[in-house]
Design a protein around this motif. Structure first.
Motif, PDB file in Angstrom:
ATOM      1  N   THR A 174       0.862  -1.178   0.000  1.00 49.68           N
ATOM      2  CA  THR A 174       0.000   0.000   0.000  1.00 49.68           C
ATOM      3  C   THR A 174       0.902   1.232   0.000  1.00 49.68           C
ATOM      4  OG1 THR A 174      -1.833  -1.066   1.159  1.00 49.68           O
ATOM      5  CG2 THR A 174      -1.682   1.330   1.330  1.00 49.68           C
ATOM      6  N   TRP A 175       0.550   2.209  -0.819  1.00 47.75           N
ATOM      7  CA  TRP A 175       1.360   3.429  -0.884  1.00 47.75           C
ATOM      8  C   TRP A 175       0.753   4.489   0.030  1.00 47.75           C
ATOM      9  CZ3 TRP A 175       1.174   7.776  -5.003  1.00 47.75           C
ATOM     10  CH2 TRP A 175       2.274   8.654  -4.826  1.00 47.75           C
ATOM     11  N   ASP A 176       1.456   4.796   1.113  1.00 50.42           N
ATOM     12  CA  ASP A 176       1.093   5.910   1.971  1.00 50.42           C
ATOM     13  C   ASP A 176       1.766   7.155   1.400  1.00 50.42           C
ATOM     14  OD1 ASP A 176      -0.441   4.452   3.918  1.00 50.42           O
ATOM     15  OD2 ASP A 176       1.452   3.596   4.622  1.00 50.42           O
ATOM     16  N   VAL A 177       0.993   7.995   0.775  1.00 48.09           N
ATOM     17  CA  VAL A 177       1.539   9.114  -0.004  1.00 48.09           C
ATOM     18  C   VAL A 177       2.208  10.121   0.929  1.00 48.09           C
ATOM     19  CG1 VAL A 177       1.025  10.892  -1.697  1.00 48.09           C
ATOM     20  CG2 VAL A 177      -0.338   8.786  -1.650  1.00 48.09           C
ATOM     21  N   LYS A 179       3.609  13.526   2.523  1.00 48.41           N
ATOM     22  CA  LYS A 179       3.002  14.853   2.530  1.00 48.41           C
ATOM     23  C   LYS A 179       3.599  15.753   1.448  1.00 48.41           C
ATOM     24  CE  LYS A 179       1.485  14.937   7.347  1.00 48.41           C
ATOM     25  NZ  LYS A 179       0.053  14.859   6.934  1.00 48.41           N
ATOM     26  N   GLN A 182       1.806  14.917  -1.616  1.00 48.22           N
ATOM     27  CA  GLN A 182       0.438  15.444  -1.518  1.00 48.22           C
ATOM     28  C   GLN A 182       0.416  16.939  -1.861  1.00 48.22           C
ATOM     29  OE1 GLN A 182      -1.741  14.422   2.097  1.00 48.22           O
ATOM     30  NE2 GLN A 182      -0.464  12.600   2.366  1.00 48.22           N
ATOM     31  N   LYS A 193      -4.249  12.426  -2.958  1.00 48.09           N
ATOM     32  CA  LYS A 193      -4.422  11.085  -2.390  1.00 48.09           C
ATOM     33  C   LYS A 193      -3.512  10.940  -1.176  1.00 48.09           C
ATOM     34  CE  LYS A 193      -5.411   9.053  -6.921  1.00 48.09           C
ATOM     35  NZ  LYS A 193      -5.013   8.029  -7.908  1.00 48.09           N
ATOM     36  N   THR A 194      -4.014  10.308  -0.154  1.00 47.15           N
ATOM     37  CA  THR A 194      -3.200  10.052   1.035  1.00 47.15           C
ATOM     38  C   THR A 194      -2.797   8.598   1.155  1.00 47.15           C
ATOM     39  OG1 THR A 194      -5.184   9.686   2.374  1.00 47.15           O
ATOM     40  CG2 THR A 194      -4.314  11.943   2.267  1.00 47.15           C
ATOM     41  N   ARG A 195      -3.528   7.728   0.465  1.00 47.94           N
ATOM     42  CA  ARG A 195      -3.259   6.294   0.579  1.00 47.94           C
ATOM     43  C   ARG A 195      -3.783   5.605  -0.685  1.00 47.94           C
ATOM     44  NH1 ARG A 195      -2.170   3.017   5.011  1.00 47.94           N
ATOM     45  NH2 ARG A 195      -2.973   0.890   4.967  1.00 47.94           N
ATOM     46  N   VAL A 196      -2.922   4.765  -1.292  1.00 44.70           N
ATOM     47  CA  VAL A 196      -3.311   4.030  -2.493  1.00 44.70           C
ATOM     48  C   VAL A 196      -3.154   2.539  -2.205  1.00 44.70           C
ATOM     49  CG1 VAL A 196      -2.897   3.646  -4.948  1.00 44.70           C
ATOM     50  CG2 VAL A 196      -2.543   5.933  -3.964  1.00 44.70           C
ATOM     51  N   PRO A 197      -4.248   1.775  -2.246  1.00 44.05           N
ATOM     52  CA  PRO A 197      -4.165   0.352  -1.939  1.00 44.05           C
ATOM     53  C   PRO A 197      -3.483  -0.430  -3.052  1.00 44.05           C
ATOM     54  CG  PRO A 197      -6.362   0.896  -2.698  1.00 44.05           C
ATOM     55  CD  PRO A 197      -5.623   2.194  -2.577  1.00 44.05           C
ATOM     56  N   ASN A 202      -1.645   1.463  -8.306  1.00 43.52           N
ATOM     57  CA  ASN A 202      -0.614   1.745  -7.306  1.00 43.52           C
ATOM     58  C   ASN A 202       0.729   1.955  -7.999  1.00 43.52           C
ATOM     59  OD1 ASN A 202       1.417   1.555  -5.250  1.00 43.52           O
ATOM     60  ND2 ASN A 202      -0.069   0.536  -3.926  1.00 43.52           N
TER      61      ASN A 202
END
Length: 337
Positions: A174-177, A179, A182, A193-197, A202
């Motif tokens: 999972t990509w935790d974008v 800051k 962002q 996006k803040t999180r990409v599963p 992805n």
């Protein structure tokens, strides 16, 4: 099947003979690798010291990766996609085959691709990333060195230099974008996006290798033509097939180093001398001509190189290892300044 107009059936002057398979690209060979280049995988390198910041002393290397080979074009392949897959610029593929930049390829075309690279081995490190070279090298405990073309950070968002270790590995990440990214999305008017599963959207692809340098990793990509370019936010992207091959071989704690060497010099065991030149992409103030001359002088090879070939490569560098042997002694050869 057709051969492209002006496709060379012999390697141009200053290059080794055509071969059929290189480590890079994983494409089937069309001709067989001659014993001379196959033996290169067995060469050992001189020991060297690696500084913590990745800026290394001038070193003479002794090993090459890749080869000059024939490739049969498949449906949808372009000069750009072949560049990313093999680790050589599209313009150099075009030049080698007598094509115009941006020429369209047809399925069944047979073209020559040269992705011969100097291997900048650093004793004590299993992974070596050379930033200007856009290449990641893996030295397994057993077997030949593996070379992978990579995508790296943009000049205004550079990939780090220095030592690192593998912290852990993760499949289907999972990509935790971050800051910072962002904020970039917001500035560019994109959906933040803040999180990409895990999945086809992805940008990390299917594999993630977390490094000890915070915020950095080695991963796959859903944009394969980005490989062999400086386009990322600092991370190290590999083609899907390459990260799939590397991922199971890498272990937690494995040591690596990211170096910055735009000019590389190698001498093989049969006395051939190769020079590889890349732009100073991160603007480190490196004079490429002076660096080449210093490397050649430090290795004591100034009387054995063709200085005209050295100057030619410095004027139009292709980012591959080029043979610079002096074929015949010439008392009055003008040296590079």
């Amino acid at each position: 099947m057709r051969f492209l107009p002006d496709t060379p059936h012999q390697r141009p002057s200053g290059h080794p003979p055509l071969v059929g398979s290189g480590r890079l690209g994983h494409y089937p060979a069309i001709t067989a690798r001659p014993p001379r280049l196959a033996a290169l995988a067995l060469l050992t390198l001189l020991p060297g010291l690696a500084a913590a910041n990745g800026n290394l002393p001038e070193t003479l290397y002794h090993q090459l990766s890749g080869a000059l080979q024939w490739h049969m074009v498949t449906q949808g392949e372009t000069l750009a996609s072949l560049s990313s897959r093999f680790g050589v610029s599209a313009s150099c593929i075009a030049r080698l085959n007598g094509l115009k930049a941006g020429a369209r390829l047809q399925s069944g075309d047979i073209i020559a691709i040269d992705n011969l690279h100097v291997v900048p081995m650093q004793p004590g490190f299993d992974l070596v990333l050379n930033l200007p070279q856009k290449m990641l090298f893996f030295f397994p405990p057993h077997g030949a060195v593996q070379g992978y073309p990579v995508a790296l950070g943009k000049p205004d968002w550079p990939t780090f230099s220095g030592r690192f270790r593998v912290l852990y590995k993760e499949s289907h990440p999972t990509w935790d974008v971050p800051k910072s990214i962002q904020e970039e999305m917001r500035r560019e008017g994109k959906t933040v996006k803040t999180r990409v599963p895990p999945g086809p959207d992805n940008p990390l692809g299917e594999y993630w290798i977390q490094l000890s340098v915070p915020g950095y990793g080695i991963h796959g990509t859903i944009a394969p033509t980005s490989i062999y370019h400086f386009v990322s936010h600092g991370c190290i992207r590999l083609h899907h097939d390459d990260i799939a091959a590397l991922f199971p071989q890498v272990a937690d704690g494995m040591p690596g180093i990211s170096i910055y060497q735009p000019v590389l010099l190698a001498e093989t065991d049969n006395g051939d001398i190769y020079l590889e030149v890349h732009p100073d992409i991160y603007h480190q103030g490196i004079d490429l001509a002076r660096r080449a001359r210093r490397l050649i002088d430090a290795a004591g090879l100034e009387d054995r190189v063709d200085w005209a070939a050295v100057r030619a490569e410095l004027r139009h560098p292709c980012g591959i290892a080029v043979l610079i042997n002096r074929e015949e002694p010439e008392e009055n050869q003008e040296e590079t300044s």
